[in-house]
Design a protein around this motif. Structure first.
Motif, PDB file in Angstrom:
ATOM      1  N   GLY A   1       6.116  79.749  63.984  1.00  0.00           N
ATOM      2  CA  GLY A   1       7.217  80.502  63.370  1.00  0.00           C
ATOM      3  C   GLY A   1       8.228  79.688  62.589  1.00  0.00           C
ATOM      4  N   LYS A   2       8.155  78.344  62.651  1.00  0.00           N
ATOM      5  CA  LYS A   2       9.137  77.528  61.898  1.00  0.00           C
ATOM      6  C   LYS A   2       8.879  77.695  60.408  1.00  0.00           C
ATOM      7  CE  LYS A   2      10.229  72.588  61.169  1.00  0.00           C
ATOM      8  NZ  LYS A   2      11.657  72.576  60.931  1.00  0.00           N
ATOM      9  N   ARG A   3       9.967  77.774  59.631  1.00  0.00           N
ATOM     10  CA  ARG A   3       9.816  77.936  58.189  1.00  0.00           C
ATOM     11  C   ARG A   3      10.649  76.938  57.378  1.00  0.00           C
ATOM     12  NH1 ARG A   3       6.085  79.958  59.708  1.00  0.00           N
ATOM     13  NH2 ARG A   3       5.121  81.992  59.263  1.00  0.00           N
ATOM     14  N   ASP A   4      11.639  76.301  57.973  1.00  0.00           N
ATOM     15  CA  ASP A   4      12.561  75.438  57.182  1.00  0.00           C
ATOM     16  C   ASP A   4      12.045  74.000  57.142  1.00  0.00           C
ATOM     17  OD1 ASP A   4      14.964  74.556  59.801  1.00  0.00           O
ATOM     18  OD2 ASP A   4      12.809  75.086  59.898  1.00  0.00           O
ATOM     19  N   PHE A   5      10.949  73.811  56.398  1.00  0.00           N
ATOM     20  CA  PHE A   5      10.375  72.462  56.272  1.00  0.00           C
ATOM     21  C   PHE A   5      10.944  71.760  55.042  1.00  0.00           C
ATOM     22  CE2 PHE A   5       7.200  72.632  59.535  1.00  0.00           C
ATOM     23  CZ  PHE A   5       6.895  73.983  59.673  1.00  0.00           C
ATOM     24  N   GLU A   6      11.191  70.436  55.153  1.00  0.00           N
ATOM     25  CA  GLU A   6      11.510  69.678  53.943  1.00  0.00           C
ATOM     26  C   GLU A   6      10.258  69.673  53.076  1.00  0.00           C
ATOM     27  OE1 GLU A   6      10.768  65.765  56.771  1.00  0.00           O
ATOM     28  OE2 GLU A   6      12.523  65.762  55.472  1.00  0.00           O
ATOM     29  N   LYS A   7      10.382  69.656  51.774  1.00  0.00           N
ATOM     30  CA  LYS A   7       9.211  69.776  50.879  1.00  0.00           C
ATOM     31  C   LYS A   7       8.411  68.477  50.798  1.00  0.00           C
ATOM     32  CE  LYS A   7       7.724  73.034  49.352  1.00  0.00           C
ATOM     33  NZ  LYS A   7       6.979  74.086  50.117  1.00  0.00           N
ATOM     34  N   TRP A   8       9.054  67.381  51.251  1.00  0.00           N
ATOM     35  CA  TRP A   8       8.333  66.100  51.151  1.00  0.00           C
ATOM     36  C   TRP A   8       8.746  65.231  52.333  1.00  0.00           C
ATOM     37  CZ3 TRP A   8       9.409  61.925  46.813  1.00  0.00           C
ATOM     38  CH2 TRP A   8       8.529  60.849  46.993  1.00  0.00           C
ATOM     39  N   LYS A   9       7.820  64.959  53.224  1.00  0.00           N
ATOM     40  CA  LYS A   9       8.095  64.030  54.340  1.00  0.00           C
ATOM     41  C   LYS A   9       7.609  62.665  53.869  1.00  0.00           C
ATOM     42  CE  LYS A   9       6.797  63.055  59.180  1.00  0.00           C
ATOM     43  NZ  LYS A   9       8.092  62.447  59.477  1.00  0.00           N
ATOM     44  N   VAL A  10       8.568  61.749  53.586  1.00  0.00           N
ATOM     45  CA  VAL A  10       8.223  60.457  52.995  1.00  0.00           C
ATOM     46  C   VAL A  10       7.743  59.479  54.076  1.00  0.00           C
ATOM     47  CG1 VAL A  10       9.049  58.531  51.591  1.00  0.00           C
ATOM     48  CG2 VAL A  10       9.966  60.828  51.214  1.00  0.00           C
ATOM     49  N   MET A  11       6.560  58.913  53.838  1.00  0.00           N
ATOM     50  CA  MET A  11       6.007  57.898  54.758  1.00  0.00           C
ATOM     51  C   MET A  11       6.361  56.527  54.175  1.00  0.00           C
ATOM     52  SD  MET A  11       3.964  59.692  56.957  1.00  0.00           S
ATOM     53  CE  MET A  11       2.542  58.740  57.463  1.00  0.00           C
ATOM     54  N   ASP A  12       7.163  55.734  54.867  1.00  0.00           N
ATOM     55  CA  ASP A  12       7.576  54.448  54.327  1.00  0.00           C
ATOM     56  C   ASP A  12       6.548  53.370  54.655  1.00  0.00           C
ATOM     57  OD1 ASP A  12      10.800  52.721  54.234  1.00  0.00           O
ATOM     58  OD2 ASP A  12       9.054  52.729  52.914  1.00  0.00           O
ATOM     59  N   GLY A  13       6.653  52.235  53.978  1.00  0.00           N
ATOM     60  CA  GLY A  13       5.692  51.155  54.217  1.00  0.00           C
ATOM     61  C   GLY A  13       6.345  49.798  54.081  1.00  0.00           C
ATOM     62  N   ARG A  14       5.834  48.815  54.841  1.00  0.00           N
ATOM     63  CA  ARG A  14       6.374  47.448  54.757  1.00  0.00           C
ATOM     64  C   ARG A  14       5.644  46.670  53.655  1.00  0.00           C
ATOM     65  NH1 ARG A  14       4.591  46.607  60.892  1.00  0.00           N
ATOM     66  NH2 ARG A  14       3.020  48.071  60.093  1.00  0.00           N
TER      67      ARG A  14
END
Ligand code: GYE
Length: 314
Positions: A284-297
């Motif tokens: 039922g969740k609907r308020d997702f961010e449009k981009w979940k950023v995966m960071d890298g070293r």
């Protein structure tokens, strides 16, 4: 009674607890062009197994038409959700509209889709490719005091990974008048093409003695190019600096051998976050961010050792 209803009827006999874990997810994967991609696929399959998700996996062999066919098949099967790693950015609106009409949620992972209507997918889980390009260029400018003739191996033409990495790298290089990309060509993210294209570039550049650095959009092409540099009688990592992206396992022996100078990590472990989004959406969740950023070293010859030990232990 269709298969899905029978499955649900059977699952309901098992009791409610099993129904929740009987998720069916269709995953349309680009292909198996690189070590990074293979690790990514294996990671998604392992995560689905761990969660009891029935994963329908499709390898598109780098062809968008195969991805679109796979997504249509997932829709016809009535899967609970669809995950797409899009080989190129354009051409996705029609099939994403079909998934929306079928009320099947879509999660984009890794590369991006160029669609106006962001309602066509729940969210995208991916790194910032432009930032990866900036990181590579900043390292190279620091290493060469901003004075470097660079050859570039591009990834798949039209992929957001190649577009973003090129954009970010060029943005930084543009601030250094003595830095220049003298040759740029696609080697399609593969090791074989990386070697082949680098051989032709070195020949065109009189053997490569004037080339300061190789900027490769992924490690696979860099590892192929390193073979070509050696066969031209030059030392990769010294005569020609090597900076790349992905930080795949094979890059760590090359860093240890001094044949590579820097690689920017791109985590292949996007299955977990993607399944988390799907499970929350179906709850039922609907308020997702449009981009979940995966960071890298960034791993360099100065700091790769600890990570190398971790990789060797796994
Ligand atoms: O860098 C490369 C793969 O889409 C970011 O695709 C991904 C790229 C990755 O072929 O190894």
């Amino acid at each position: 009674m269709n298969k899905k209803l029978m499955g649900l009827a059977f699952a309901s006999l098992l009791g409610a607890s099993q129904v929740a874990s009987a998720l069916t997810v269709g995953f349309s994967q680009v292909g198996s062009e690189s070590g990074w991609r293979t690790t990514f696929s294996e990671s998604v399959k392992a995560e689905a197994e761990k969660r009891g998700i029935d994963l329908k996996f499709s390898d598109a062999q780098q062809k968008q038409e195969n991805q679109i066919k796979a997504v249509r098949s997932f829709i016809a099967q009535g899967v609970d959700a669809i995950v797409i790693a899009p080989v190129v950015e354009t051409g996705w609106r029609p099939v994403l509209m079909e998934a929306r009409r079928a009320r099947i949620p879509v999660v984009i992972v890794d590369r991006n889709v160029a669609v106006e209507d962001s309602r066509l997918y729940i969210t995208r889980i991916a790194p910032d490719f432009t930032d990866e390009g900036r990181k590579a260029a900043n390292w190279l400018m620091d290493a060469t005091d901003g004075d470097c003739d660079i050859v570039e191996l591009q990834g798949t033409v039209g992929s957001s990974a190649a577009i973003g990495r090129m954009e970010g790298f060029n943005e930084v290089i543009g601030e250094h008048p003595e830095a220049e990309i003298i040759r740029s060509q696609t080697a399609e993210f593969t090791r074989a093409k990386g070697k082949e294209v680098m051989e032709s570039i070195l020949k065109a550049e009189g053997g490569g003695k004037q080339v300061c650095a190789l900027w490769s959009h992924n490690d696979e092409m860099a590892l192929g190019a390193i073979q070509a540099i050696k066969e031209a009688g030059l030392k990769p990592g010294e005569d020609i600096l090597v900076v790349s992206v992905d930080a795949v396992d094979d890059m760590f022996p090359a860093l240890a051998a001094g044949e590579v100078n820097a690689t920017i990590e791109m985590s292949p472990h996007m299955g977990g976050p993607a399944f988390d989004v799907i499970e929350s959406y179906l709850d039922g969740k609907r308020d997702f961010e449009k981009w979940k950023v995966m960071d890298g070293r960034i791993f360099t010859q100065e700091n790769y050792q600890a990570e190398y030990e971790v990789r060797k232990a796994n």
